[in-house]
Motif scaffolding. Structure first.
Motif, short mmCIF file in Angstrom:
data_model
loop_
_atom_site.label_atom_id
_atom_site.label_comp_id
_atom_site.label_asym_id
_atom_site.label_seq_id
_atom_site.Cartn_x
_atom_site.Cartn_y
_atom_site.Cartn_z
N ARG A 52 0.83 -1.20 0.00
CA ARG A 52 0.00 0.00 0.00
C ARG A 52 0.86 1.26 0.00
NH1 ARG A 52 -5.06 -0.07 -0.76
NH2 ARG A 52 -5.54 1.49 0.75
N GLN A 53 1.81 1.31 -0.93
CA GLN A 53 2.69 2.46 -1.06
C GLN A 53 2.53 3.10 -2.43
OE1 GLN A 53 6.52 0.71 -0.25
NE2 GLN A 53 6.38 1.20 1.91
N ILE A 54 2.79 4.41 -2.47
CA ILE A 54 2.74 5.18 -3.70
C ILE A 54 3.97 6.07 -3.74
CG2 ILE A 54 1.53 7.05 -4.90
CD1 ILE A 54 -1.08 5.96 -3.82
N THR A 55 4.61 6.15 -4.89
CA THR A 55 5.71 7.07 -5.07
C THR A 55 5.18 8.30 -5.78
OG1 THR A 55 7.32 5.27 -5.24
CG2 THR A 55 7.98 7.42 -6.11
N LEU A 56 5.30 9.46 -5.11
CA LEU A 56 4.89 10.72 -5.73
C LEU A 56 6.11 11.36 -6.37
CD1 LEU A 56 2.56 12.29 -3.01
CD2 LEU A 56 1.92 10.95 -5.01
N VAL A 57 5.91 11.95 -7.53
CA VAL A 57 6.98 12.63 -8.25
C VAL A 57 6.61 14.10 -8.37
CG1 VAL A 57 8.33 12.70 -10.39
CG2 VAL A 57 7.42 10.50 -9.56
N ASP A 58 7.49 14.98 -7.87
CA ASP A 58 7.17 16.41 -7.94
C ASP A 58 7.57 17.00 -9.29
OD1 ASP A 58 9.92 16.95 -7.85
OD2 ASP A 58 9.90 17.60 -5.76
N GLU A 59 7.34 18.29 -9.45
CA GLU A 59 7.60 18.96 -10.74
C GLU A 59 9.08 18.97 -11.11
OE1 GLU A 59 7.43 21.79 -7.36
OE2 GLU A 59 5.94 20.44 -8.17
N ASN A 60 9.97 18.71 -10.14
CA ASN A 60 11.41 18.66 -10.41
C ASN A 60 11.91 17.24 -10.65
OD1 ASN A 60 11.68 21.48 -10.04
ND2 ASN A 60 11.75 21.18 -7.84
N GLY A 61 11.01 16.27 -10.65
CA GLY A 61 11.39 14.88 -10.87
C GLY A 61 11.85 14.15 -9.62
N ASN A 62 11.74 14.81 -8.45
CA ASN A 62 12.11 14.17 -7.20
C ASN A 62 11.03 13.19 -6.78
OD1 ASN A 62 14.45 15.85 -6.93
ND2 ASN A 62 13.12 17.49 -6.17
N GLU A 63 11.45 11.99 -6.37
CA GLU A 63 10.50 10.95 -5.96
C GLU A 63 10.51 10.82 -4.44
OE1 GLU A 63 11.38 7.29 -7.90
OE2 GLU A 63 11.11 8.13 -9.90
N GLU A 64 9.31 10.61 -3.88
CA GLU A 64 9.20 10.36 -2.45
C GLU A 64 8.15 9.27 -2.24
OE1 GLU A 64 8.68 12.69 1.79
OE2 GLU A 64 8.85 13.83 -0.06
N LEU A 65 8.51 8.29 -1.43
CA LEU A 65 7.63 7.15 -1.16
C LEU A 65 6.67 7.48 -0.03
CD1 LEU A 65 7.07 4.19 -1.96
CD2 LEU A 65 8.69 3.53 -0.16
N TYR A 66 5.39 7.18 -0.25
CA TYR A 66 4.34 7.42 0.74
C TYR A 66 3.58 6.13 1.02
CZ TYR A 66 4.82 12.48 0.51
OH TYR A 66 5.29 13.77 0.60
N GLU A 67 3.08 6.03 2.24
CA GLU A 67 2.18 4.95 2.65
C GLU A 67 0.75 5.48 2.57
OE1 GLU A 67 3.04 1.87 3.90
OE2 GLU A 67 5.20 2.17 4.00
N ILE A 68 -0.18 4.62 2.22
CA ILE A 68 -1.60 5.01 2.20
C ILE A 68 -2.14 4.91 3.62
CG2 ILE A 68 -3.90 4.43 1.37
CD1 ILE A 68 -2.55 3.37 -1.20
N LEU A 69 -2.58 6.04 4.17
CA LEU A 69 -3.18 6.06 5.50
C LEU A 69 -4.58 5.46 5.43
CD1 LEU A 69 -2.98 6.92 8.46
CD2 LEU A 69 -3.84 9.17 7.77
N PHE A 70 -5.41 5.99 4.53
CA PHE A 70 -6.73 5.42 4.26
C PHE A 70 -7.33 6.10 3.04
CE2 PHE A 70 -7.77 8.95 7.09
CZ PHE A 70 -8.94 9.46 6.58
N THR A 71 -8.37 5.49 2.52
CA THR A 71 -9.13 6.06 1.41
C THR A 71 -10.59 6.17 1.85
OG1 THR A 71 -9.62 3.90 0.43
CG2 THR A 71 -7.61 5.00 -0.31
#
Length: 104
Positions: free
Chosen positions: A13-32
């Motif tokens: 349940r992880q998602i990697t977000l990519v910002d406008e500069n191409g930097n990646e950061e891994l996130y955990e899903i808290l809930f939907t």
């Protein structure tokens, strides 16, 4: 953060977000959750590797999921209206209050 994401193992349940500069950061899903008022689904994320009890910056997005309803496989969209933000904050505060009660 940009709308791009890279799904990981579904069980994680992880998602990697990519910002406008191409930097990646891994996130955990808290809930939907789904909102009938706004006819959208929402996902709340926190940085992966956060220790329990640490203060975190929670990210919130609306999403269009795949056929299975998995936000890690769909597209994320920024929340733009104040009314939507108020609703998301209310749901988050309720979730956090319930979580605090479960720990007592």
């Amino acid at each position: 953060m940009a709308n791009e994401q890279t799904p990981k193992n579904e069980d994680e349940r992880q998602i990697t977000l990519v910002d406008e500069n191409g930097n990646e950061e891994l996130y955990e899903i808290l809930f939907t959750f789904d909102s009938d008022d706004f006819e959208k689904s929402y996902v709340l994320l926190y940085p992966a590797g956060t220790a329990e009890g640490d203060d975190v910056d929670i990210q919130a997005f609306s999403f269009k999921s795949n056929d299975k309803g998995d936000p890690a496989e769909g597209d994320l969209y920024p929340i733009e209206s104040d009314k939507e933000w108020d609703m998301v904050e209310e749901v988050l505060n309720t979730f956090l209050a319930d979580d605090d009660n479960d720990e007592d």
